[in-house]
Design a protein around this motif. Sequence first.
Motif, PDB file in Angstrom:
ATOM      1  N   ARG A  55      84.600  36.412  30.851  1.00 18.16           N
ATOM      2  CA  ARG A  55      83.543  35.533  30.350  1.00 18.16           C
ATOM      3  C   ARG A  55      83.687  34.135  30.947  1.00 18.16           C
ATOM      4  O   ARG A  55      82.686  33.481  31.286  1.00 18.16           O
ATOM      5  N   LYS A  56      84.890  33.668  31.120  1.00 14.15           N
ATOM      6  CA  LYS A  56      85.114  32.367  31.746  1.00 14.15           C
ATOM      7  C   LYS A  56      84.595  32.355  33.180  1.00 14.15           C
ATOM      8  O   LYS A  56      84.033  31.369  33.648  1.00 14.15           O
ATOM      9  N   ILE A  57      84.811  33.461  33.890  1.00 11.61           N
ATOM     10  CA  ILE A  57      84.355  33.551  35.277  1.00 11.61           C
ATOM     11  C   ILE A  57      82.840  33.484  35.337  1.00 11.61           C
ATOM     12  O   ILE A  57      82.254  32.765  36.168  1.00 11.61           O
ATOM     13  N   VAL A  58      82.161  34.223  34.471  1.00 11.27           N
ATOM     14  CA  VAL A  58      80.700  34.207  34.441  1.00 11.27           C
ATOM     15  C   VAL A  58      80.188  32.822  34.068  1.00 11.27           C
ATOM     16  O   VAL A  58      79.249  32.303  34.694  1.00 11.27           O
ATOM     17  N   ASP A  59      80.795  32.204  33.063  1.00 10.37           N
ATOM     18  CA  ASP A  59      80.361  30.862  32.651  1.00 10.37           C
ATOM     19  C   ASP A  59      80.545  29.846  33.771  1.00 10.37           C
ATOM     20  O   ASP A  59      79.704  28.965  33.970  1.00 10.37           O
ATOM     21  N   LYS A  60      81.649  29.977  34.505  1.00  9.43           N
ATOM     22  CA  LYS A  60      81.894  29.056  35.615  1.00  9.43           C
ATOM     23  C   LYS A  60      80.849  29.236  36.710  1.00  9.43           C
ATOM     24  O   LYS A  60      80.292  28.249  37.226  1.00  9.43           O
ATOM     25  N   ALA A  61      80.563  30.484  37.060  1.00 13.53           N
ATOM     26  CA  ALA A  61      79.559  30.744  38.095  1.00 13.53           C
ATOM     27  C   ALA A  61      78.187  30.269  37.645  1.00 13.53           C
ATOM     28  O   ALA A  61      77.448  29.644  38.427  1.00 13.53           O
ATOM     29  N   ARG A  62      77.830  30.522  36.394  1.00 11.60           N
ATOM     30  CA  ARG A  62      76.526  30.087  35.883  1.00 11.60           C
ATOM     31  C   ARG A  62      76.407  28.567  35.963  1.00 11.60           C
ATOM     32  O   ARG A  62      75.375  28.044  36.387  1.00 11.60           O
ATOM     33  N   PHE A  63      77.453  27.861  35.552  1.00  9.37           N
ATOM     34  CA  PHE A  63      77.392  26.400  35.600  1.00  9.37           C
ATOM     35  C   PHE A  63      77.238  25.917  37.038  1.00  9.37           C
ATOM     36  O   PHE A  63      76.432  25.009  37.317  1.00  9.37           O
ATOM     37  N   MET A  64      77.995  26.484  37.962  1.00 12.59           N
ATOM     38  CA  MET A  64      77.907  26.054  39.350  1.00 12.59           C
ATOM     39  C   MET A  64      76.519  26.324  39.920  1.00 12.59           C
ATOM     40  O   MET A  64      75.982  25.520  40.698  1.00 12.59           O
ATOM     41  N   MET A  65      75.909  27.451  39.543  1.00 10.41           N
ATOM     42  CA  MET A  65      74.545  27.743  39.982  1.00 10.41           C
ATOM     43  C   MET A  65      73.578  26.697  39.441  1.00 10.41           C
ATOM     44  O   MET A  65      72.711  26.183  40.166  1.00 10.41           O
ATOM     45  N   LEU A  66      73.717  26.368  38.166  1.00  6.07           N
ATOM     46  CA  LEU A  66      72.834  25.376  37.564  1.00  6.07           C
ATOM     47  C   LEU A  66      73.042  24.002  38.191  1.00  6.07           C
ATOM     48  O   LEU A  66      72.084  23.249  38.400  1.00  6.07           O
ATOM     49  N   ALA A  67      74.292  23.666  38.492  1.00  3.67           N
ATOM     50  CA  ALA A  67      74.566  22.383  39.137  1.00  3.67           C
ATOM     51  C   ALA A  67      73.926  22.327  40.516  1.00  3.67           C
ATOM     52  O   ALA A  67      73.322  21.316  40.898  1.00  3.67           O
ATOM     53  N   ASP A  68      74.048  23.425  41.277  1.00  2.00           N
ATOM     54  CA  ASP A  68      73.439  23.473  42.614  1.00  2.00           C
ATOM     55  C   ASP A  68      71.928  23.345  42.534  1.00  2.00           C
ATOM     56  O   ASP A  68      71.302  22.614  43.303  1.00  2.00           O
TER      57      ASP A  68
END
Length: 315
Positions: free
Chosen positions: A60-73
């Motif tokens: 879940r941490k991995i998914v949350d990290k990827a989601r945040f990075m996508m939103l930041a981009d």
Amino acid sequence: MTDAITMNARRLLVGLLVVIGATGCGVAGDGGAASAVPTPRTAADLTLPLDAYDLSAADRKIVDKARFMMLADCTRAYGVELKTPPPSPEWPERHRNADYLHWMGDLQVERYGYAGAPAQPVVNFAGGYSVSDEQFIVIEGRRRTFRGKAVPAGGCMGMAEALLGQGSLELLGGKAAAVREEEGLLVLADEASDGAYKDARIREAERVWSECMQDAGFDYPDPGAAFGDPRWRKGAVDEQFGNPQGSPAEIATAVADEACRVETNYSGVRQVAYRDSQQRIIAKNQARLDRIKIINKAQIKNARKFLAGELAVTW
């Protein structure tokens, strides 16, 4: 000494009756079949049926990290970049079912009382990030254009979820996953909690626990009353300086409480009641849960690919 032996024997007998009720004519979770009462020794023992449809805490941490990075981009492309939240202290996380089952084994109550050792805060986009009004517009897609640039349907969040869900459409029978559809698991867990709360075995376990506490010199009808004792409310000074340590009275109560929960297997009885209730929820919502499991598997797969630079993204 004789009185102590008698009281312990009485509790053992009542505890046995709790087990018999759980395996006999009590609230059954699978058509009346016997339901053995587990005896959790560590947080790792607190598994429940709905866990099989969710990601592990690490995934879940991995998914949350990827989601945040996508939103930041994505938000960066519109000139309103979502900033990385401050790093969280390296505190241990509680097991996902610890609060659900009123588990106290990891709270270090002998030092902190009911507040427990500081836990790792859960940070995800749904509840952990502060966003500006402009960022919210772009993230949620509340306008068709922003600063002269077209905003996709569903905004940056919709695009991020589509990226995380790649490859799942066929597995989902051609019906694409809705944004945050996997969070429906939390709704079903709450429904199971409502059902378990009505289980007579929990009421009996509370009565046995209360007798144990009375023998230790504390008078509470149930664990919730001990945990919620108004005397444990933190004052302004404690809140200002973030002091998590309880008063001597709170610590003494919490230590006795934890000992009685272990002695009477209180968390084990809750676990079997919640297990049976979750099994009933699963039987009624199998198709929905199967979709959630597929969505979660796709998200962790694509999150890993994105973080490894193997998933092409254009905003």
